[in-house]
Design a protein around this motif. Structure first.
Motif, PDB file in Angstrom:
ATOM      1  N   CYS A  30     -45.941 -27.159 -75.585  1.00  0.00           N
ATOM      2  CA  CYS A  30     -47.075 -26.932 -74.693  1.00  0.00           C
ATOM      3  C   CYS A  30     -46.527 -27.047 -73.274  1.00  0.00           C
ATOM      4  O   CYS A  30     -46.075 -28.113 -72.854  1.00  0.00           O
ATOM      5  CB  CYS A  30     -48.166 -27.970 -74.935  1.00  0.00           C
ATOM      6  N   MET A 172     -52.943 -19.332 -71.352  1.00  0.00           N
ATOM      7  CA  MET A 172     -54.209 -19.599 -70.668  1.00  0.00           C
ATOM      8  C   MET A 172     -53.991 -19.689 -69.163  1.00  0.00           C
ATOM      9  O   MET A 172     -53.188 -20.495 -68.706  1.00  0.00           O
ATOM     10  CB  MET A 172     -54.822 -20.892 -71.196  1.00  0.00           C
ATOM     11  N   PRO A 175     -57.400 -22.437 -67.355  1.00  0.00           N
ATOM     12  CA  PRO A 175     -58.479 -22.640 -68.331  1.00  0.00           C
ATOM     13  C   PRO A 175     -59.570 -23.595 -67.869  1.00  0.00           C
ATOM     14  O   PRO A 175     -60.709 -23.454 -68.276  1.00  0.00           O
ATOM     15  CB  PRO A 175     -57.747 -23.202 -69.563  1.00  0.00           C
ATOM     16  N   LEU A 191     -56.923 -28.800 -76.378  1.00  0.00           N
ATOM     17  CA  LEU A 191     -55.521 -28.432 -76.141  1.00  0.00           C
ATOM     18  C   LEU A 191     -54.580 -29.429 -76.802  1.00  0.00           C
ATOM     19  O   LEU A 191     -53.511 -29.066 -77.290  1.00  0.00           O
ATOM     20  CB  LEU A 191     -55.237 -28.348 -74.633  1.00  0.00           C
ATOM     21  N   LYS A 198     -48.169 -23.196 -76.503  1.00  0.00           N
ATOM     22  CA  LYS A 198     -49.114 -22.926 -75.402  1.00  0.00           C
ATOM     23  C   LYS A 198     -48.392 -22.824 -74.064  1.00  0.00           C
ATOM     24  O   LYS A 198     -47.511 -23.637 -73.774  1.00  0.00           O
ATOM     25  CB  LYS A 198     -50.143 -24.063 -75.296  1.00  0.00           C
ATOM     26  N   ILE A 200     -49.746 -22.770 -70.188  1.00  0.00           N
ATOM     27  CA  ILE A 200     -50.992 -22.981 -69.438  1.00  0.00           C
ATOM     28  C   ILE A 200     -50.693 -22.957 -67.949  1.00  0.00           C
ATOM     29  O   ILE A 200     -49.949 -23.803 -67.445  1.00  0.00           O
ATOM     30  CB  ILE A 200     -51.607 -24.360 -69.806  1.00  0.00           C
ATOM     31  N   SER A 202     -52.021 -23.548 -64.244  1.00  0.00           N
ATOM     32  CA  SER A 202     -53.166 -24.269 -63.683  1.00  0.00           C
ATOM     33  C   SER A 202     -52.840 -24.974 -62.379  1.00  0.00           C
ATOM     34  O   SER A 202     -51.698 -25.368 -62.127  1.00  0.00           O
ATOM     35  CB  SER A 202     -53.670 -25.302 -64.683  1.00  0.00           C
ATOM     36  N   CYS A 212     -49.571 -31.152 -71.270  1.00  0.00           N
ATOM     37  CA  CYS A 212     -48.282 -30.447 -71.418  1.00  0.00           C
ATOM     38  C   CYS A 212     -47.125 -31.423 -71.488  1.00  0.00           C
ATOM     39  O   CYS A 212     -47.111 -32.433 -70.795  1.00  0.00           O
ATOM     40  CB  CYS A 212     -48.052 -29.508 -70.234  1.00  0.00           C
TER      41      CYS A 212
END
Ligand SMILES: Nc1ncnc2c1ncn2[C@@H]1O[C@H](COP(=O)(O)OP(=O)(O)OP(=O)(O)O)[C@@H](O)[C@H]1O
Ligand SMILES: [Mg+2]
Length: 254
Positions: A30, A172, A175, A191, A198, A200, A202, A212
Protein backbone atom coordinates in the motif's frame (compact mmCIF):
# COMPACT_ATOMS: atom_id res chain seq x y z
CA UNK A 1 2.55 -5.41 -9.83
CA UNK A 2 2.96 -1.86 -11.15
CA UNK A 3 6.18 -0.80 -12.78
CA UNK A 4 7.07 2.51 -14.45
CA UNK A 5 10.33 2.53 -16.42
CA UNK A 6 11.61 5.82 -17.77
CA UNK A 7 8.09 7.19 -18.21
CA UNK A 8 7.71 10.63 -19.77
CA UNK A 9 4.53 12.54 -20.49
CA UNK A 10 3.99 16.01 -21.90
CA UNK A 11 0.47 17.43 -22.27
CA UNK A 12 -0.19 18.52 -25.86
CA UNK A 13 1.14 22.04 -26.16
CA UNK A 14 2.02 22.01 -22.47
CA UNK A 15 4.86 21.22 -20.14
CA UNK A 16 6.58 17.91 -19.43
CA UNK A 17 4.87 16.59 -16.29
CA UNK A 18 6.49 13.15 -15.96
CA UNK A 19 10.15 13.21 -16.92
CA UNK A 20 11.85 9.82 -17.25
CA UNK A 21 10.24 8.58 -14.06
CA UNK A 22 10.73 5.04 -12.68
CA UNK A 23 9.40 3.11 -9.70
CA UNK A 24 7.97 -0.29 -8.89
CA UNK A 25 5.19 -1.36 -6.53
CA UNK A 26 5.06 -4.98 -5.46
CA UNK A 27 1.95 -7.11 -4.96
CA UNK A 28 0.22 -6.40 -1.67
CA UNK A 29 1.97 -3.08 -0.98
CA UNK A 30 0.00 0.00 0.00
CA UNK A 31 1.89 3.03 -1.32
CA UNK A 32 1.15 6.73 -0.88
CA UNK A 33 1.96 9.19 -3.66
CA UNK A 34 2.44 12.72 -2.38
CA UNK A 35 3.59 16.06 -3.76
CA UNK A 36 2.49 19.68 -4.04
CA UNK A 37 -0.40 20.81 -6.24
CA UNK A 38 0.40 20.41 -9.92
CA UNK A 39 3.44 18.10 -9.63
CA UNK A 40 1.71 15.39 -11.68
CA UNK A 41 0.18 12.89 -9.25
CA UNK A 42 -3.09 12.65 -11.18
CA UNK A 43 -1.20 12.51 -14.47
CA UNK A 44 0.85 9.57 -13.13
CA UNK A 45 -2.38 7.79 -12.13
CA UNK A 46 -3.86 8.45 -15.58
CA UNK A 47 -0.71 7.07 -17.23
CA UNK A 48 -1.09 3.86 -15.18
CA UNK A 49 -4.66 3.59 -16.47
CA UNK A 50 -3.74 4.35 -20.06
CA UNK A 51 -5.89 7.49 -19.95
CA UNK A 52 -2.90 9.48 -21.17
CA UNK A 53 -0.38 7.80 -23.43
CA UNK A 54 3.05 8.26 -21.93
CA UNK A 55 6.42 7.30 -23.41
CA UNK A 56 8.47 4.63 -21.63
CA UNK A 57 7.28 1.30 -20.28
CA UNK A 58 4.41 0.76 -17.85
CA UNK A 59 3.80 -2.81 -16.72
CA UNK A 60 0.81 -3.96 -14.70
CA UNK A 61 0.83 -7.41 -13.20
CA UNK A 62 -1.54 -9.62 -11.34
CA UNK A 63 -1.06 -12.55 -9.03
CA UNK A 64 -3.78 -14.82 -10.29
CA UNK A 65 -5.75 -17.43 -8.40
CA UNK A 66 -4.05 -20.76 -7.94
CA UNK A 67 -4.54 -22.97 -10.97
CA UNK A 68 -5.95 -26.47 -10.72
CA UNK A 69 -2.38 -27.67 -10.29
CA UNK A 70 -2.12 -25.40 -7.25
CA UNK A 71 0.41 -22.98 -8.75
CA UNK A 72 -0.33 -19.28 -8.64
CA UNK A 73 -0.79 -18.04 -12.20
CA UNK A 74 0.55 -14.56 -12.61
CA UNK A 75 0.49 -12.33 -15.63
CA UNK A 76 2.24 -9.07 -16.31
CA UNK A 77 1.05 -6.90 -19.14
CA UNK A 78 2.86 -4.02 -20.81
CA UNK A 79 0.67 -1.00 -21.42
CA UNK A 80 -0.32 -0.82 -25.07
CA UNK A 81 -3.57 -0.59 -27.01
CA UNK A 82 -3.94 -4.37 -27.21
CA UNK A 83 -3.42 -4.96 -23.46
CA UNK A 84 -5.41 -1.95 -22.26
CA UNK A 85 -8.76 -3.75 -21.71
CA UNK A 86 -7.09 -6.51 -19.66
CA UNK A 87 -5.08 -3.94 -17.68
CA UNK A 88 -8.22 -1.92 -16.89
CA UNK A 89 -9.88 -5.14 -15.74
CA UNK A 90 -7.18 -5.55 -13.07
CA UNK A 91 -7.38 -2.00 -11.82
CA UNK A 92 -10.01 -0.36 -9.68
CA UNK A 93 -9.62 3.36 -9.91
CA UNK A 94 -10.99 6.48 -8.37
CA UNK A 95 -10.26 9.63 -10.32
CA UNK A 96 -9.78 12.97 -8.56
CA UNK A 97 -12.95 14.12 -10.33
CA UNK A 98 -15.04 11.02 -9.56
CA UNK A 99 -18.18 12.72 -10.94
CA UNK A 100 -16.99 11.79 -14.40
CA UNK A 101 -16.84 8.11 -13.39
CA UNK A 102 -20.56 7.83 -12.62
CA UNK A 103 -22.58 7.64 -15.78
CA UNK A 104 -25.57 5.37 -15.08
CA UNK A 105 -28.88 6.74 -13.73
CA UNK A 106 -28.47 5.33 -10.21
CA UNK A 107 -25.71 4.20 -7.86
CA UNK A 108 -26.88 0.56 -8.05
CA UNK A 109 -26.80 0.55 -11.83
CA UNK A 110 -23.31 2.03 -11.78
CA UNK A 111 -22.24 -0.68 -9.34
CA UNK A 112 -23.53 -3.59 -11.43
CA UNK A 113 -22.50 -2.17 -14.81
CA UNK A 114 -18.84 -3.26 -14.62
CA UNK A 115 -19.39 -6.76 -13.17
CA UNK A 116 -22.20 -7.48 -15.69
CA UNK A 117 -20.01 -6.18 -18.48
CA UNK A 118 -17.47 -8.83 -17.45
CA UNK A 119 -20.12 -11.53 -17.61
CA UNK A 120 -21.62 -11.68 -14.10
CA UNK A 121 -25.36 -12.44 -14.07
CA UNK A 122 -27.50 -9.49 -12.90
CA UNK A 123 -28.76 -11.18 -9.71
CA UNK A 124 -25.22 -11.98 -8.59
CA UNK A 125 -24.00 -8.46 -9.43
CA UNK A 126 -26.86 -6.97 -7.40
CA UNK A 127 -26.08 -9.24 -4.46
CA UNK A 128 -22.43 -8.14 -4.59
CA UNK A 129 -23.50 -4.48 -4.82
CA UNK A 130 -25.71 -4.95 -1.74
CA UNK A 131 -22.83 -6.48 0.20
CA UNK A 132 -20.54 -3.55 -0.65
CA UNK A 133 -23.20 -0.96 0.24
CA UNK A 134 -23.86 -2.76 3.51
CA UNK A 135 -20.16 -2.86 4.32
CA UNK A 136 -19.85 0.88 3.70
CA UNK A 137 -23.14 1.72 5.44
CA UNK A 138 -24.37 3.26 2.18
CA UNK A 139 -27.64 1.38 1.56
CA UNK A 140 -29.44 4.73 1.58
CA UNK A 141 -27.60 5.75 -1.59
CA UNK A 142 -28.54 2.63 -3.56
CA UNK A 143 -31.30 4.08 -5.72
CA UNK A 144 -30.08 7.64 -5.58
CA UNK A 145 -29.62 9.46 -8.87
CA UNK A 146 -26.05 10.54 -9.44
CA UNK A 147 -26.87 14.18 -10.03
CA UNK A 148 -28.84 14.29 -6.78
CA UNK A 149 -26.02 13.57 -4.38
CA UNK A 150 -23.66 15.82 -2.44
CA UNK A 151 -19.93 15.92 -3.23
CA UNK A 152 -19.07 13.55 -0.38
CA UNK A 153 -21.96 11.18 -1.18
CA UNK A 154 -20.76 10.97 -4.78
CA UNK A 155 -17.24 10.22 -3.54
CA UNK A 156 -18.46 7.38 -1.30
CA UNK A 157 -20.68 6.07 -4.13
CA UNK A 158 -17.68 6.07 -6.50
CA UNK A 159 -15.71 4.08 -3.91
CA UNK A 160 -18.61 1.59 -3.72
CA UNK A 161 -18.63 1.24 -7.53
CA UNK A 162 -14.91 0.55 -7.50
CA UNK A 163 -15.17 -2.09 -4.75
CA UNK A 164 -18.00 -3.89 -6.55
CA UNK A 165 -15.50 -4.66 -9.32
CA UNK A 166 -13.26 -6.57 -6.89
CA UNK A 167 -10.08 -5.33 -8.58
CA UNK A 168 -6.69 -6.81 -7.78
CA UNK A 169 -5.13 -3.35 -7.54
CA UNK A 170 -6.55 -0.01 -6.43
CA UNK A 171 -5.45 3.35 -7.78
CA UNK A 172 -7.08 6.11 -5.78
CA UNK A 173 -6.62 9.80 -6.46
CA UNK A 174 -7.47 11.90 -3.39
CA UNK A 175 -9.91 9.33 -1.95
CA UNK A 176 -10.60 11.28 1.25
CA UNK A 177 -11.36 14.59 -0.49
CA UNK A 178 -14.88 15.89 0.37
CA UNK A 179 -15.49 13.20 3.01
CA UNK A 180 -16.80 14.11 6.46
CA UNK A 181 -14.78 12.84 9.45
CA UNK A 182 -16.95 9.73 9.83
CA UNK A 183 -16.75 8.72 6.19
CA UNK A 184 -13.04 9.53 6.14
CA UNK A 185 -12.60 7.18 9.11
CA UNK A 186 -14.67 4.54 7.27
CA UNK A 187 -12.39 4.91 4.24
CA UNK A 188 -9.26 4.54 6.38
CA UNK A 189 -10.67 1.39 7.99
CA UNK A 190 -11.54 0.01 4.57
CA UNK A 191 -8.08 0.73 3.16
CA UNK A 192 -6.51 -1.06 6.11
CA UNK A 193 -8.80 -4.08 5.71
CA UNK A 194 -8.55 -4.51 1.94
CA UNK A 195 -5.78 -6.96 1.10
CA UNK A 196 -4.88 -5.93 -2.50
CA UNK A 197 -2.15 -3.67 -3.86
CA UNK A 198 -2.89 0.05 -3.52
CA UNK A 199 -1.48 3.31 -4.83
CA UNK A 200 -3.06 6.29 -3.11
CA UNK A 201 -2.41 9.86 -4.13
CA UNK A 202 -3.34 12.34 -1.43
CA UNK A 203 -2.73 15.62 0.36
CA UNK A 204 -4.27 14.02 3.46
CA UNK A 205 -0.90 13.05 4.91
CA UNK A 206 -2.48 11.84 8.14
CA UNK A 207 -4.49 9.30 6.16
CA UNK A 208 -1.38 8.32 4.19
CA UNK A 209 0.53 7.83 7.46
CA UNK A 210 -2.24 5.60 8.81
CA UNK A 211 -2.82 3.48 5.72
CA UNK A 212 0.41 3.30 3.68
CA UNK A 213 3.59 1.44 4.48
CA UNK A 214 5.61 3.23 1.81
CA UNK A 215 5.55 6.74 0.37
CA UNK A 216 6.73 8.23 -2.93
CA UNK A 217 7.29 11.99 -3.31
CA UNK A 218 6.84 13.38 -6.79
CA UNK A 219 8.54 16.60 -7.90
CA UNK A 220 9.90 17.99 -11.18
CA UNK A 221 8.65 14.94 -13.06
CA UNK A 222 10.63 12.51 -10.91
CA UNK A 223 10.19 10.36 -7.81
CA UNK A 224 12.51 12.33 -5.51
CA UNK A 225 11.97 10.21 -2.38
CA UNK A 226 10.85 6.63 -1.85
CA UNK A 227 10.83 5.00 1.55
CA UNK A 228 8.90 3.84 4.62
CA UNK A 229 5.88 6.10 5.30
CA UNK A 230 6.84 6.50 8.96
CA UNK A 231 10.27 7.86 7.99
CA UNK A 232 9.31 10.09 5.05
CA UNK A 233 6.31 11.63 6.77
CA UNK A 234 8.36 12.44 9.89
CA UNK A 235 11.17 14.08 7.88
CA UNK A 236 10.20 17.73 8.12
CA UNK A 237 13.21 18.94 6.08
CA UNK A 238 12.47 16.55 3.22
CA UNK A 239 8.77 17.45 3.26
CA UNK A 240 9.50 21.19 3.26
CA UNK A 241 12.02 20.83 0.41
CA UNK A 242 9.13 19.39 -1.55
CA UNK A 243 6.63 22.11 -0.59
CA UNK A 244 4.86 19.82 1.88
CA UNK A 245 4.28 19.91 5.64
CA UNK A 246 4.30 17.36 8.42
CA UNK A 247 1.01 15.47 8.90
CA UNK A 248 -1.20 17.34 11.41
CA UNK A 249 -0.87 14.58 13.97
CA UNK A 250 2.91 15.12 14.04
CA UNK A 251 2.90 18.90 14.19
CA UNK A 252 3.90 20.21 17.60
CA UNK A 253 1.07 22.29 18.98
CA UNK A 254 2.49 25.78 19.63
N1 LIG B 1 -5.47 18.36 -19.50
C1 LIG B 1 -4.37 19.07 -19.27
N2 LIG B 1 -3.78 19.82 -20.23
C2 LIG B 1 -2.65 20.51 -20.00
N3 LIG B 1 -2.02 20.56 -18.83
C3 LIG B 1 -2.55 19.84 -17.82
C4 LIG B 1 -3.75 19.07 -17.98
N4 LIG B 1 -4.03 18.45 -16.81
C5 LIG B 1 -3.06 18.84 -15.96
N5 LIG B 1 -2.18 19.66 -16.56
C6 LIG B 1 -0.97 20.25 -15.95
O1 LIG B 1 -0.09 19.19 -15.60
C7 LIG B 1 0.50 19.41 -14.33
C8 LIG B 1 0.22 18.22 -13.43
O2 LIG B 1 -1.19 18.14 -13.17
P1 LIG B 1 -1.80 17.03 -12.23
O3 LIG B 1 -3.26 17.19 -12.27
O4 LIG B 1 -1.23 15.72 -12.61
O5 LIG B 1 -1.19 17.48 -10.82
P2 LIG B 1 -1.48 16.90 -9.37
O6 LIG B 1 -0.16 16.60 -8.74
O7 LIG B 1 -2.48 15.83 -9.44
O8 LIG B 1 -2.10 18.20 -8.65
P3 LIG B 1 -3.22 18.29 -7.47
O9 LIG B 1 -2.48 18.06 -6.18
O10 LIG B 1 -3.67 19.72 -7.57
O11 LIG B 1 -4.30 17.31 -7.73
C9 LIG B 1 -0.03 20.76 -13.84
O12 LIG B 1 0.92 21.75 -14.09
C10 LIG B 1 -1.28 20.97 -14.65
O13 LIG B 1 -1.50 22.32 -14.86
MG1 LIG C 1 -4.36 15.60 -8.71
Amino acid sequence: MLKFENVTYTYPGGETVLNGLSFEICAGECVGLIGANGVGKSTLMKAALGLVSARGTITVGENGNPSEAGNAVSKALVMNAENLPAIRRMLGYLLQDSDSQMFMPTVLEDMIFGPMNYGMPRAEAEKKADEVLERLGLQYLKTRQNHRMSGGEKRMAAIAVLLAMEPSMLLMDEPSASLDPKNRRKLIRLLKELPGTKLISSHDLDMVLETCERVLILKDGQIVADGPAGEILRNQTLLEENDLELPFCLQIQG
